[in-house]
Design an enzyme around this catalytic site. Structure first.
Site: not given
Length: 478
Positions: A145, A230, A232, A269
């Site tokens: 990202y 991560d 999410i 998300k």
């Protein structure tokens, strides 16, 4: 000119990336079906807009969850006054329970380890501040990202060292790649403090399998470095294999120092609520929890939001039905979108999660260079009027990959976007599938009914026999 700080005058925020340039192109000329039908369609925003009707129905049935209603006004004063930055107990309990539910209740989370932050952005910076000093480094598998360059580096002054992953094995994270990145960092006199993995992956839309996760845990344990997971996008896994959390791996019979394990989570998300700025740091390290909780005073979740989220996530029936319906709607949109791309010769990485597709346009490059990728991207932005994100902005080592988001728009906008893609591709004979196949299947349109394969006919997608303007793709390849 008045002197300012290095942070203020530097470009560490990373806005000079094509990822953000695409957003600017959209913002200056956003698509609207009637007011700006020739505007840029936003396909660079990883946002889940497919289940807002669920929230609206729940809020209509539970007006007391809002402090701005006659039913909720009794809680207004209590909630509006100062709240401890530990967070409301009912909020932490509800979020911990939801995190477990998303992971199939195969693991439980302790509400006392939930630390609030202003979205995943704030959570990443918070945990970075806790774990590393300026000049130290984190390993990050590519592609990753683009916002990590801002979230982890801008104010912390921490360095990121790419772990190069390749399309030849579907960008899998290997022990060889991890060792190579670690050695590269050491050669550059960088002290590696941790490894950041994104599972499910943004931008790939893939998940890490159990064996890969075990290998990663083994690696960080041997090197005595931290692991930030991560997670999410954990509730966006819409097809098998199922999501495996790092929290499950450390519960298994595997050697691991739990003080090295930390999870970043949010509701942006999985629930499609980025405006609520609900970010979470969940650490197995008591010292990190203590430090992060002190830091959280710089980015708390508002008490009004905590109250609403706690009420919503405490409703077991709502949570169960939302998780099921969200996965089904993502499955349908993903299936339809990837199938539609395949009909005009566009491939993509096989995926089962996320709000995006890792689209393969390598064969459209006039040469295998990042300059050629940028030339193609400029055409897509300026001529086709679609904001998709080039792979180079995700630090992908191979030109020609693009991330395209599919869950941030309604069905009609999807049809317009696909029509533009078809117009774009039909002039490229090298990428076309047989015309007869296009003719037979060109009238399909997405249906969000409960049957997974229930597609309905629509005149919304352009016929392959429709008159087409001169394609800008021809110009991009010459």
């Amino acid at each position: 000119m008045v002197a300012m700080s290095k942070i203020a005058t530097g470009n560490g925020h990373g806005e000079n990336s094509p990822y953000f340039d695409g957003w600017k192109a959209y913002e200056t000329n956003p698509f609207h079906p009637t007011e700006r039908p020739n505007g840029v369609i936003q396909m660079g925003l990883a946002e889940n807009q497919l289940c807002f009707d669920f929230f609206q129905k729940w809020l209509m049935k539970h007006p007391e969850a809002s402090l701005c209603s006659p039913e909720g006004v009794r809680k207004f004063k209590e909630t509006a006054l100062f709240q401890d930055y530990h967070g409301m107990p009912e909020f932490r309990k509800a979020v911990a329970k939801f995190m477990g539910k998303v992971r199939g209740d195969r693991v439980k989370f302790d509400p006392d380890r939930i630390v609030m932050s202003g979205g995943a952005t704030g959570a990443h910076e918070m945990v970075t501040f806790c774990l590393a000093d300026p000049g130290e480094a984190f390993l990050v598998p590519t592609p990753y990202y683009p916002g990590f360059d801002r979230d982890l580096r801008w104010r912390t002054r921490v360095e990121l060292v790419p772990v190069d992953c390749e399309s030849s094995n579907n960008f899998k994270i290997t022990r060889t790649a991890l060792e190579a990145a670690y050695e590269k960092a050491q050669a550059a006199n960088l002290r590696v403090k941790g490894l950041l993995i994104t599972n499910p992956s943004n931008p790939l839309g893939t998940i890490l399998d159990r064996e890969t996760l075990k290998s990663i845990v083994s690696f960080i344990n041997e090197k005595n470095i931290h692991l930030i997971g991560d997670e999410i996008y954990s509730a966006t896994v819409f097809m098998e294999p199922e999501f495996v959390s790092i929290s499950e791996i450390i519960e298994e019979d595997i050697e691991c120092n739990r003080d090295l394990i930390h999870i970043v989570y949010s509701l942006s998300k999985d629930m499609g609520l980025p405006g609520f700025r609900v970010g979470i740091v969940y650490s197995y390290n008591d010292a990190v929890v203590s430090c992060a909780r002190k830091m959280s005073s710089f980015g708390l979740v508002s008490s009004q939001t905590q109250h609403l989220i706690a009420s919503m996530l405490s409703d077991d029936d709502f949570v169960e039905s939302f998780i099921v319906e969200s996965k089904e709607r993502l499955f349908k949109r993903h299936k339809y979108f990837t199938w539609s791309l395949s009909q005009v010769g566009i491939g993509s990485l096989q995926s089962n999660a996320g709000l995006f597709i890792w689209m393969d346009l390598r064969k459209l490059l006039k040469e295998k260079t990042f300059k050629a990728e940028m030339d193609l991207w400029q055409v897509i932005i300026k001529e086709v009027k679609l904001n998709v994100s080039p792979g180079s902005s995700f630090h992908c080592q191979e030109p020609g990959w693009f991330r395209v988001c599919f869950a941030n728009m309604d069905d009609n906008t999807v049809e317009v976007a696909l029509m533009r893609i078809r117009t774009f591709m039909l002039k490229n004979n090298e990428a076309m599938v047989p015309r007869s196949k296009l003719c037979r299947r060109s009238s399909l349109k997405l249906s969000l009914s409960r049957r997974k394969d229930d597609f309905i006919t629509s005149p919304g997608i352009m016929s392959p026999h429709s008159p087409l303007p001169t394609s800008p793709l021809v110009r991009a390849r010459t």
